[in-house]
Design an enzyme around this catalytic site. Structure first.
Site, short mmCIF file in Angstrom:
data_model
loop_
_atom_site.label_atom_id
_atom_site.label_comp_id
_atom_site.label_asym_id
_atom_site.label_seq_id
_atom_site.Cartn_x
_atom_site.Cartn_y
_atom_site.Cartn_z
N PRO A 1 63.98 78.29 -8.19
CA PRO A 1 62.29 77.85 -8.33
C PRO A 1 62.03 77.20 -9.26
O PRO A 1 60.74 77.29 -9.67
CB PRO A 1 61.87 79.15 -7.91
CG PRO A 1 62.58 80.20 -8.48
CD PRO A 1 64.01 79.69 -8.36
N CYS A 2 62.89 77.24 -10.74
CA CYS A 2 62.29 76.62 -11.91
C CYS A 2 61.37 75.30 -11.96
O CYS A 2 60.60 75.35 -12.94
CB CYS A 2 63.54 76.79 -13.04
SG CYS A 2 64.70 75.45 -12.57
N ARG A 3 61.77 74.57 -10.91
CA ARG A 3 60.81 73.39 -10.90
C ARG A 3 59.78 73.41 -10.01
O ARG A 3 59.22 72.42 -9.82
CB ARG A 3 61.82 71.97 -10.94
CG ARG A 3 62.70 71.88 -12.08
CD ARG A 3 62.41 71.96 -13.36
NE ARG A 3 61.80 70.69 -13.55
CZ ARG A 3 61.88 69.53 -14.06
NH1 ARG A 3 63.21 69.28 -14.29
NH2 ARG A 3 61.33 68.36 -14.33
#
Length: 306
Positions: free
Chosen positions: A253-255
């Site tokens: 989910p980092c982006r």
């Protein structure tokens, strides 16, 4: 090496999640993130309008997050069909679109089939007929060409209308009736889960695949169903936060917040459209993660008006 890096990153983020305070102020329009309460509201909207999804409890007390209701820890849908291997789809750079980042940003989020022309024949199905009782519905794609998977154009998604009583699904492929093994349709299926990531403050998608004999797919087999631009990069194998001793493939989910902010702005910028409410957040989220898993046919939200 990449898996080792991913495992180290996962352990570090797990620690970071425990140290991160619970987000309480709404920021989804400004930064693309959600509070736990907003995640629940968006989940309730998804479950109400798309009955293939449902809420689930954690497997035990250790997997229960106190900032979420005990009976609404994560969302799930089971046995979603996947008829084609992503690795077999013909690659065409003209179909790509950078959903997040500048044109020169190699790290931006790429939709590898954004500009693909919809090839599948669409059939309008009444929701009451599609989801009678506990009966599970599966919609499949009839296009067997190798010119690209029938993934909806993001602009078409954003401009599409319709009512919540009807769902647009693709017609199931016809079988030949022959006994030849080569002509028997072998369908993989996936269980999909959506959790709330407290560290990144966004939804997170998890996948568990099965072959036609209902045996678990290996990591290598699942990678065949993931976009090559995202397999082993965006997708990692990690421990499920709410189910003990279970590891699943997950879209990191980092982006997510950056992409969601961009897509929400695109929807809000459409002339004549009402401003997006947080309840519809997961509808947009499911559209953009299809860039990673274009052959897994989980999206029955196409005609729900945004």
């Amino acid at each position: 090496m990449q898996n080792l890096v991913n495992s180290f990153k996962s352990a570090a983020l797990s620690l970071g999640e425990h140290l991160t305070p619970v987000l309480k102020e709404s920021k989804f329009k400004d930064t693309g993130v959600l509070t736990p309460a907003e995640f629940v509201a968006a989940g309730d909207f998804l479950v109400h309008h798309c009955p293939t999804w449902s809420w689930a409890k954690a497997s035990d007390a250790a997997g229960t997050r106190d900032y979420l209701p005990a009976d609404k820890q994560y969302l799930l849908t089971k046995r979603v069909p996947c008829h084609r291997r992503c690795k077999d789809m013909a690659y065409d750079s003209n179909l790509e679109k950078l959903l997040d980042g500048d044109d020169d940003d190699a790290e931006g989020w790429i939709d590898t089939h954004h500009n693909a022309v919809e090839q599948a024949e669409e059939v309008v199905v009444d929701a009451d007929d599609l989801f009678p009782g506990s009966k599970q519905a599966a919609a499949t794609d009839s296009d067997d060409d190798d010119d690209g998977e029938a993934v909806m154009d993001m602009d078409a998604i954003m401009s599409g209308g319709g009512t919540t009583s009807n769902l647009l699904v693709s017609k199931a492929p016809e079988t030949t009736g022959t006994t030849s093994k080569d002509n028997i349709l072998k369908t993989r299926t996936y269980d999909l889960h959506i959790t709330y990531d407290k560290y990144y403050q966004v939804p997170r998608l998890w996948l568990l695949g099965y072959d036609e004999n209902q045996k678990y797919l290996t990591v290598e087999q699942m990678n065949e169903d993931f976009s090559e631009d995202h397999a082993n990069k965006t997708i990692t194998i990690e421990s499920h936060p709410h189910i003990s001793n279970v590891s699943m493939a997950s879209i990191h989910p980092c982006r997510h917040a950056e992409v969601m902010k961009r897509l929400i702005e695109q929807v809000d910028g459409k002339e004549g459209r009402n401003e997006i409410t947080v309840e519809k957040y997961l509808l947009i989220f499911l559209k953009f993660v299809q860039a990673v898993i274009p052959t897994i046919e989980y999206d029955y939200t196409r005609s729900i008006e945004l």
